[in-house]
Design a protein around this motif. Structure first.
Motif: not given
Length: 627
Positions: A148-165
């Motif tokens: 999962a890639w997560i960001s609010n567009g304010s300069g940073e983003f996060e990446i974490e492992k997740c589940e997806k079928e």
């Protein structure tokens, strides 16, 4: 969970988008659907060519869902997906050099600037025009771990492992409070039909609909889950021309090219017989931003039996037609054709040759509308000149398409054909003068003899003219000649200065030759000058300025490591009062005037003086002595 910082240019881009640079916000949906289609194209190709993915469960489709209560919009695809490294490279940085160019190209015209988003490959970020936060959930085809890639567009983003079928990507947009229009079924359908109707994969819209059943006390509301395909999902280029409207062609072009303007023209061809293929080519109104960059992106996509193969092969059309956008869809190429095979493929070579001729014929037909052709030529004329240099097969056709200023064109550029129609009786050739400044060419003393006889002269003022046109020997069986050539003077019957005049000025020529020394190759009398006292010409054996520049850029070296600048030939007008008065002048005055006549001639030809201070000092001294 790993935190990452956006690349500097991405931050600049996001800042522009978040602060509503673009009024045409709807393009964010076009961009995300286009990205989803690209992901499906890539995986479809791999399932046919990659043994590891041939047995993959693959049903190509794009799903769009919205939730008006939670104010979210979700775009999903069953495409190739991304792993952690892909997410960092694709959504955290911009690998290609386009971003800085993108930022420098912004004009302030919101419509034009919004079109640039797609051209520069930064379409994903346009979603931040409407989003508070974006979560991309994705799994790469053939891999087991999802991210999962997560960001609010304010300069940073996060990446974490997740589940997806399943493989593919899901983009969930948490909309800003004032962006509720993107949770409307009608608004989404409108945009998809406008921009994405002919994407060759089905796009499904998922939404809920509330219905009432019964009456009075028995009345109850039933919520129905709806799942409707909202695009035609037909490859437009495969549809018969008679069944397509101009508007459909135009919208497909905009989706293909990310250009907000209508195309100038298009050519739709279906060929059947020994080879079977379909082509759809568009000529844009304006030049792509990377037209003259070495790393330009090809504008043509190659399909085989409707399966996308590549959009990164610069061999599909000749390089000088790199402004053309479009599709080639072959029935005869193998699906697993490699790039190396493509470059030597007989089928593709045949398609390329036939397509080039079709495109040039369409460009030729644009000439029926002078205003339209002038617009085209202003944007792409230089490319056609490249073709004259590189495409021997179509050289004559390309020459017919060229336009140049001339001594009689009165601000317009004219064709070779027009020039020939205006040739005076007895004129033996098409004459031209080459340089790098049109205004200086217009006032060149080299034109005097031709102007006196009423002979029109082409003025080749672009740098590329100096590389291309000396290699053009004739047009329609009429020779092309530089007015500085010996042949041109012979045509005028003024190739020689009389022997008596040569003898009269012999001592002065020797004096000038000694004074100027290494600055010139030769000093001689001229039969071509009328009003001017001097001019400089080049030895035909020497490279001109444009050719010299190209040789330097290509790294060509002379004996001393650098290519030596060719020395000019100084020609003097024996009929000019300055020269006749110099015959009796003292050696000091001859020295002053010799340098001044050379420097004056250089300035008239657009050259730069190496020692401006010495020129001014000599000029002032001469003025002082004359007062």
């Amino acid at each position: 969970m790993a935190k990452h910082t956006f690349q500097t240019e991405v931050n600049q881009l996001l800042d522009l988008m978040i602060h509503s640079l673009y009024s045409n916000k709807e393009i964010f949906l076009r961009e995300l659907v286009s990205n989803a289609s690209d992901a499906l194209d890539k995986l479809q190709y791999l399932t046919l060519t990659d043994d590891k993915l041939k047995n993959l469960d693959f049903t190509p489709k794009i799903d769009i869902a919205f939730d008006s209560e939670k104010n979210t919009l979700t775009i999903s695809d069953s495409g190739i997906g991304m792993n952690e490294q892909d997410l960092i490279e694709n959504l955290g940085t911009i690998a290609k050099s386009g971003t800085k160019n993108f930022l420098s190209k912004l004009s302030g015209d919101k419509k034009k600037d919004s079109a640039l988003i797609g051209q520069f490959g930064v379409g994903f970020y346009s979603a931040f025009m409407v989003a508070n936060k974006i979560i991309v959930t994705t799994k790469k085809a053939g891999e087991t771990q999802a991210y999962a890639w997560i960001s609010n567009g304010s300069g940073e983003f996060e990446i974490e492992k997740c589940e997806k079928e399943s493989h593919g990507s899901e983009i969930k947009i948490y909309l800003k409070e004032d962006e509720k229009e993107w949770t409307s079924r009608w608004r989404i359908e409108e945009i998809i039909k406008k921009y994405s109707d002919h994407i060759p994969f089905p796009i499904f819209l998922h939404y809920t609909e509330t219905k009432s059943e019964g009456e009075g006390a028995n009345k109850k509301e039933i919520i129905e889950e709806k799942n409707e395909q909202i695009n035609k999902a037909s490859a437009l280029w495969r549809i018969s021309k008679k069944d397509l409207k101009d508007e459909e062609y135009k919208e497909f072009y905009k989706n293909l090219s990310y250009d907000s303007s209508d195309p100038l023209s298009w050519i739709h061809t279906k060929v059947e017989g020994t080879l079977e293929y379909t082509t759809l080519f568009y000529i844009p109104q304006t030049a792509p931003f990377d037209l003259y960059r070495v790393d330009y992106k090809s504008g043509v996509k190659l399909y085989v039996k409707r399966v996308f193969i590549t959009d990164d092969d610069k061999e599909l059309l000749p390089p000088y037609l790199r402004f053309v956008r479009g599709i080639i869809d072959s029935e005869d190429l193998p699906l697993n054709v490699s790039r190396e095979i493509l470059q030597q493929n007989r089928i593709l070579a045949t398609i390329k040759s036939a397509s080039t001729k079709k495109i040039l014929s369409e460009i030729e037909s644009l000439q029926k509308d002078e205003e339209k052709y002038n617009k085209f030529y202003k944007e792409f004329g230089r490319c056609l000149k490249e073709g004259v240099y590189s495409d021997f097969e179509n050289k004559e056709k390309l020459l017919e398409l060229l336009r140049f200023a001339s001594t009689k064109s009165e601000g317009k550029e004219i064709a070779f054909k027009t020039y020939k129609e205006r040739m005076i009786e007895g004129q033996k050739a098409i004459y031209y003068l080459q340089g790098e400044d049109l205004e200086l060419l217009k006032s060149s003393p080299l034109l005097d003899a031709f102007n006196k006889k009423g002979i029109e002269v082409f003025l080749f003022a672009e740098e590329i003219d100096g590389i291309v046109m000396p290699m053009v020997q004739e047009f329609d069986k009429t020779p092309l000649r530089a007015i500085t050539s010996k042949e041109a003077l012979e045509d005028l019957g003024e190739e020689k200065v009389e022997e008596a005049t040569q003898e009269k000025f012999k001592a002065l020529l020797e004096s000038f030759t000694k004074i100027l020394g290494e600055e010139v190759k030769e000093v001689r009398l001229s039969a071509r000058l009328i009003d001017a006292p001097s001019c400089i010409v080049s030895d035909p054996e020497d490279p001109n300025a444009a050719m010299l520049k190209m040789m330097k850029q290509m790294g060509a070296m002379g004996m001393g490591g650098e290519i030596p600048e060719p020395k000019p030939i100084l020609e003097l007008n024996p009929n000019h009062a300055i020269l006749t008065k110099l015959l009796d002048a003292d050696s000091q005055k001859q020295e002053q005037v010799a340098h001044l006549l050379l420097e004056e001639a250089k300035l008239l030809e657009g050259g730069k003086l190496k020692d401006v201070h010495a020129f001014v000092t000599r000029l002032n001294m001469l003025l002082q002595n004359s007062l």
